[in-house]
Design a protein around this motif. Structure first.
Motif, PDB file in Angstrom:
ATOM      1  N   ASP A 206       0.811  -1.221   0.000  1.00 31.03           N
ATOM      2  CA  ASP A 206       0.000   0.000   0.000  1.00 31.03           C
ATOM      3  C   ASP A 206       0.842   1.268   0.000  1.00 31.03           C
ATOM      4  O   ASP A 206       0.304   2.368  -0.047  1.00 31.03           O
ATOM      5  CB  ASP A 206      -0.932   0.001   1.214  1.00 31.03           C
ATOM      6  CG  ASP A 206      -2.177  -0.828   0.942  1.00 31.03           C
ATOM      7  OD1 ASP A 206      -2.790  -0.627  -0.117  1.00 31.03           O
ATOM      8  OD2 ASP A 206      -2.500  -1.689   1.778  1.00 31.03           O
ATOM      9  N   PHE A 207       2.159   1.108   0.087  1.00 25.56           N
ATOM     10  CA  PHE A 207       3.027   2.287   0.028  1.00 25.56           C
ATOM     11  C   PHE A 207       3.338   2.603  -1.433  1.00 25.56           C
ATOM     12  O   PHE A 207       4.453   2.413  -1.912  1.00 25.56           O
ATOM     13  CB  PHE A 207       4.318   2.052   0.814  1.00 25.56           C
ATOM     14  CG  PHE A 207       4.082   1.982   2.295  1.00 25.56           C
ATOM     15  CD1 PHE A 207       3.986   3.138   3.049  1.00 25.56           C
ATOM     16  CD2 PHE A 207       3.961   0.759   2.935  1.00 25.56           C
ATOM     17  CE1 PHE A 207       3.763   3.081   4.416  1.00 25.56           C
ATOM     18  CE2 PHE A 207       3.744   0.688   4.304  1.00 25.56           C
ATOM     19  CZ  PHE A 207       3.639   1.856   5.035  1.00 25.56           C
ATOM     20  N   ASN A 208       2.299   3.007  -2.153  1.00 26.83           N
ATOM     21  CA  ASN A 208       2.474   3.402  -3.545  1.00 26.83           C
ATOM     22  C   ASN A 208       2.295   4.900  -3.629  1.00 26.83           C
ATOM     23  O   ASN A 208       1.239   5.396  -3.971  1.00 26.83           O
ATOM     24  CB  ASN A 208       1.444   2.685  -4.412  1.00 26.83           C
ATOM     25  CG  ASN A 208       2.092   1.516  -5.104  1.00 26.83           C
ATOM     26  OD1 ASN A 208       3.049   1.691  -5.854  1.00 26.83           O
ATOM     27  ND2 ASN A 208       1.581   0.327  -4.852  1.00 26.83           N
ATOM     28  N   GLU A 209       3.358   5.600  -3.308  1.00 29.24           N
ATOM     29  CA  GLU A 209       3.256   7.057  -3.167  1.00 29.24           C
ATOM     30  C   GLU A 209       3.576   7.788  -4.455  1.00 29.24           C
ATOM     31  O   GLU A 209       3.520   9.019  -4.519  1.00 29.24           O
ATOM     32  CB  GLU A 209       4.208   7.514  -2.046  1.00 29.24           C
ATOM     33  CG  GLU A 209       3.877   6.869  -0.706  1.00 29.24           C
ATOM     34  CD  GLU A 209       5.004   6.952   0.314  1.00 29.24           C
ATOM     35  OE1 GLU A 209       5.801   7.902   0.257  1.00 29.24           O
ATOM     36  OE2 GLU A 209       5.100   6.046   1.149  1.00 29.24           O
ATOM     37  N   SER A 210       3.912   7.012  -5.505  1.00 29.66           N
ATOM     38  CA  SER A 210       4.484   7.647  -6.696  1.00 29.66           C
ATOM     39  C   SER A 210       3.469   8.424  -7.524  1.00 29.66           C
ATOM     40  O   SER A 210       3.863   9.180  -8.404  1.00 29.66           O
ATOM     41  CB  SER A 210       5.183   6.605  -7.563  1.00 29.66           C
ATOM     42  OG  SER A 210       4.261   5.610  -7.898  1.00 29.66           O
ATOM     43  N   SER A 211       2.159   8.255  -7.240  1.00 32.45           N
ATOM     44  CA  SER A 211       1.219   9.074  -7.996  1.00 32.45           C
ATOM     45  C   SER A 211       0.932  10.392  -7.272  1.00 32.45           C
ATOM     46  O   SER A 211       0.187  11.232  -7.759  1.00 32.45           O
ATOM     47  CB  SER A 211      -0.086   8.318  -8.276  1.00 32.45           C
ATOM     48  OG  SER A 211      -0.756   8.113  -7.075  1.00 32.45           O
ATOM     49  N   TYR A 212       1.543  10.566  -6.101  1.00 33.06           N
ATOM     50  CA  TYR A 212       1.374  11.829  -5.374  1.00 33.06           C
ATOM     51  C   TYR A 212       2.555  12.766  -5.620  1.00 33.06           C
ATOM     52  O   TYR A 212       2.404  13.967  -5.708  1.00 33.06           O
ATOM     53  CB  TYR A 212       1.261  11.594  -3.870  1.00 33.06           C
ATOM     54  CG  TYR A 212      -0.029  10.922  -3.475  1.00 33.06           C
ATOM     55  CD1 TYR A 212      -1.134  11.686  -3.110  1.00 33.06           C
ATOM     56  CD2 TYR A 212      -0.150   9.537  -3.475  1.00 33.06           C
ATOM     57  CE1 TYR A 212      -2.326  11.079  -2.742  1.00 33.06           C
ATOM     58  CE2 TYR A 212      -1.337   8.927  -3.119  1.00 33.06           C
ATOM     59  CZ  TYR A 212      -2.422   9.700  -2.756  1.00 33.06           C
ATOM     60  OH  TYR A 212      -3.593   9.103  -2.402  1.00 33.06           O
ATOM     61  N   TYR A 213       3.754  12.185  -5.637  1.00 37.23           N
ATOM     62  CA  TYR A 213       4.963  13.012  -5.789  1.00 37.23           C
ATOM     63  C   TYR A 213       6.070  12.197  -6.436  1.00 37.23           C
ATOM     64  O   TYR A 213       6.042  10.973  -6.463  1.00 37.23           O
ATOM     65  CB  TYR A 213       5.427  13.585  -4.443  1.00 37.23           C
ATOM     66  CG  TYR A 213       5.288  12.647  -3.261  1.00 37.23           C
ATOM     67  CD1 TYR A 213       6.197  11.630  -3.015  1.00 37.23           C
ATOM     68  CD2 TYR A 213       4.214  12.781  -2.382  1.00 37.23           C
ATOM     69  CE1 TYR A 213       6.072  10.784  -1.931  1.00 37.23           C
ATOM     70  CE2 TYR A 213       4.067  11.935  -1.290  1.00 37.23           C
ATOM     71  CZ  TYR A 213       5.008  10.946  -1.075  1.00 37.23           C
ATOM     72  OH  TYR A 213       4.865  10.103  -0.003  1.00 37.23           O
ATOM     73  N   PHE A 214       7.019  12.969  -6.947  1.00 39.96           N
ATOM     74  CA  PHE A 214       8.114  12.395  -7.709  1.00 39.96           C
ATOM     75  C   PHE A 214       9.333  12.195  -6.794  1.00 39.96           C
ATOM     76  O   PHE A 214       9.356  12.698  -5.664  1.00 39.96           O
ATOM     77  CB  PHE A 214       8.451  13.387  -8.839  1.00 39.96           C
ATOM     78  CG  PHE A 214       9.016  12.741 -10.064  1.00 39.96           C
ATOM     79  CD1 PHE A 214       8.284  11.813 -10.782  1.00 39.96           C
ATOM     80  CD2 PHE A 214      10.286  13.077 -10.508  1.00 39.96           C
ATOM     81  CE1 PHE A 214       8.808  11.219 -11.912  1.00 39.96           C
ATOM     82  CE2 PHE A 214      10.823  12.486 -11.637  1.00 39.96           C
ATOM     83  CZ  PHE A 214      10.083  11.561 -12.341  1.00 39.96           C
ATOM     84  N   GLU A 215      10.316  11.465  -7.276  1.00 39.16           N
ATOM     85  CA  GLU A 215      11.571  11.322  -6.542  1.00 39.16           C
ATOM     86  C   GLU A 215      12.199  12.702  -6.311  1.00 39.16           C
ATOM     87  O   GLU A 215      12.168  13.552  -7.215  1.00 39.16           O
ATOM     88  CB  GLU A 215      12.558  10.438  -7.317  1.00 39.16           C
ATOM     89  CG  GLU A 215      12.370   8.933  -7.117  1.00 39.16           C
ATOM     90  CD  GLU A 215      11.138   8.342  -7.805  1.00 39.16           C
ATOM     91  OE1 GLU A 215      10.503   9.058  -8.607  1.00 39.16           O
ATOM     92  OE2 GLU A 215      10.800   7.174  -7.515  1.00 39.16           O
TER      93      GLU A 215
END
Ligand SMILES: NC(=O)NCCC(=O)O
Length: 386
Positions: A206-215
């Motif tokens: 569930d730690f799929n944060e990539s659609s909120y912010y970029f590296e």
């Protein structure tokens, strides 16, 4: 399921301490390294923690006295917290509750003589990225330099002469309103010193944060404060050894690792990683994890063939500090909001370097050259075959 997990047990150290004292000391030495002691904290700190219902724990690391350098003693405060109100409450009520909780924690830390205070990752919001919903959660994002949380903490920092590391969701209004996962460093005069954006974004469970912010695009800054040179390696960055290494190369003496992680994913790795990189880089590391189970208004799926649900597991806290020689503090509770105060002598960084010579023996030039080749499209791995 998560309620059961939460009730499972209070802390690893609590279980270890059930051993007979002689056995405990043997196991402690092997597992935790050089002896540490508890600090005698002022009564005021104890009573504030009690009144706010925080766990308060402390640790002092030993360091040899030097003849030519005075000790460089610093107290750090690591704060791990549950969300103070449910994610279903109006956002303004949530933000006010987070700020109130922060004020209580910082007040307690100040009473305990803390010089540098650090929160967990995204401390002033529920960890809502699991829902994959944008609104209302992205409303928590605010400018790092002068958003309401930075301004509020600036006042706290000034009043208490304390450096504060605040890991938040950042809104970059100048660059297209983009969102980042960012640690803000506020100096002990209450001024914004700088920021670091999370370098490695998880794509796990569930730690799929990539659609909120970029590296992150801020490199590996080290912040020179009146209490020492500090850096911040945000959560998932703790699995990336080069990330830790670059903070060391840039001169960090303390690296904070504000995190949000659940038992099902990372608990067996938690006690190892930050400690391992304290050893490898001969600096102090401070790992801080959130607490509790957060229940969201709408169901979400985890892509794991299981039914949709409203929460994704128990954040197990267990925040701790590791020293440059590999010894470590006990962990805070797995279930309670808490504040860990650790007293560090920064001279131990150089003492550990002189003893182990990792920097002298690390051969950065050889690896730099090998990595240059390894990232090329036509790279051929160096494998010897019959
Ligand atoms: N917040 C975050 O990066 N969590 C990822 C899970 C982990 O690294 O344990």
């Amino acid at each position: 399921m998560s309620k059961l997990t939460e009730a499972e047990f209070e802390s690893v150290d609590g279980i270890l301490k059930k051993l007979p004292p002689d056995d405990y000391e043997k196991v402690r030495r092997v597992l935790y390294g050089n002896e540490t002691s508890e600090l005698e904290l002022p009564e005021k700190a104890e009573s504030l923690a009690k009144s706010f219902d925080f766990e308060l724990a402390s640790c002092k690391f030993n360091c040899e006295k030097e003849e030519l350098r005075a000790p460089r003693i610093v107290r750090v405060g690591l704060f791990q917290n549950k969300i103070p109100v449910a994610p279903t409450e109006p956002l303004i009520k949530q933000r006010d509750a987070f700020h109130k909780m922060a004020e209580e924690a910082i007040q307690t830390a100040a009473a305990a003589g803390v010089n540098i205070f650090c929160f967990q990752e995204a401390w002033n919001m529920p960890f809502a990225f699991c829902t994959k919903e944008k609104l209302p959660w992205t409303e928590f994002a605010e400018p790092a330099e002068n958003g309401p949380t930075t301004l509020f903490l600036g006042q706290m920092a000034k009043i208490h002469n304390m450096v504060i590391v605040s890991s938040i969701l950042e809104r970059d209004e100048i660059h297209g309103d983009t969102v980042w996962n960012t640690a803000v460093v506020i100096d002990n005069h209450g001024d914004y010193l700088g920021k670091h954006r999370k370098n490695h974004i998880p794509r796990i469970g569930d730690f799929n944060e990539s659609s909120y912010y970029f590296e992150g695009n801020t490199g590996h800054p080290v912040f020179e404060t009146e209490f020492g040179r500090i850096a911040v390696n945000i959560c998932f960055g703790r699995h990336h050894f080069l990330n830790w290494m670059m903070f060391g190369i840039n001169g960090a003496e303390i690296v904070f690792n504000p995190s949000a992680t659940i038992g099902g994913i990372s608990e067996p790795m938690w006690g190892i990683e930050a400690r391992c990189y304290a050893i490898a880089n001969n600096y102090y590391t401070c790992a801080i994890n959130r607490i509790g189970t957060e229940v969201f208004p709408n169901e979400f799926c985890s892509g794991d063939k299981k039914p949709a649900h409203k929460e994704f597991g128990h954040f197990y806290g267990s925040s701790y500090v590791s020293a440059p020689n590999g010894s470590r503090s006990q962990g805070l509770s797995r279930t309670k909001t808490g504040l860990l105060i650790a007293e560090l002598d920064l001279n131990l960084c150089r003492q550990a370097r002189d003893k182990w010579c990792f920097q002298m023996t690390q051969r950065l030039d050889m690896y730099a050259e090998s990595l240059q080749r390894a990232v090329k499209l036509d790279y051929v791995p160096q494998i010897i075959r019959k």
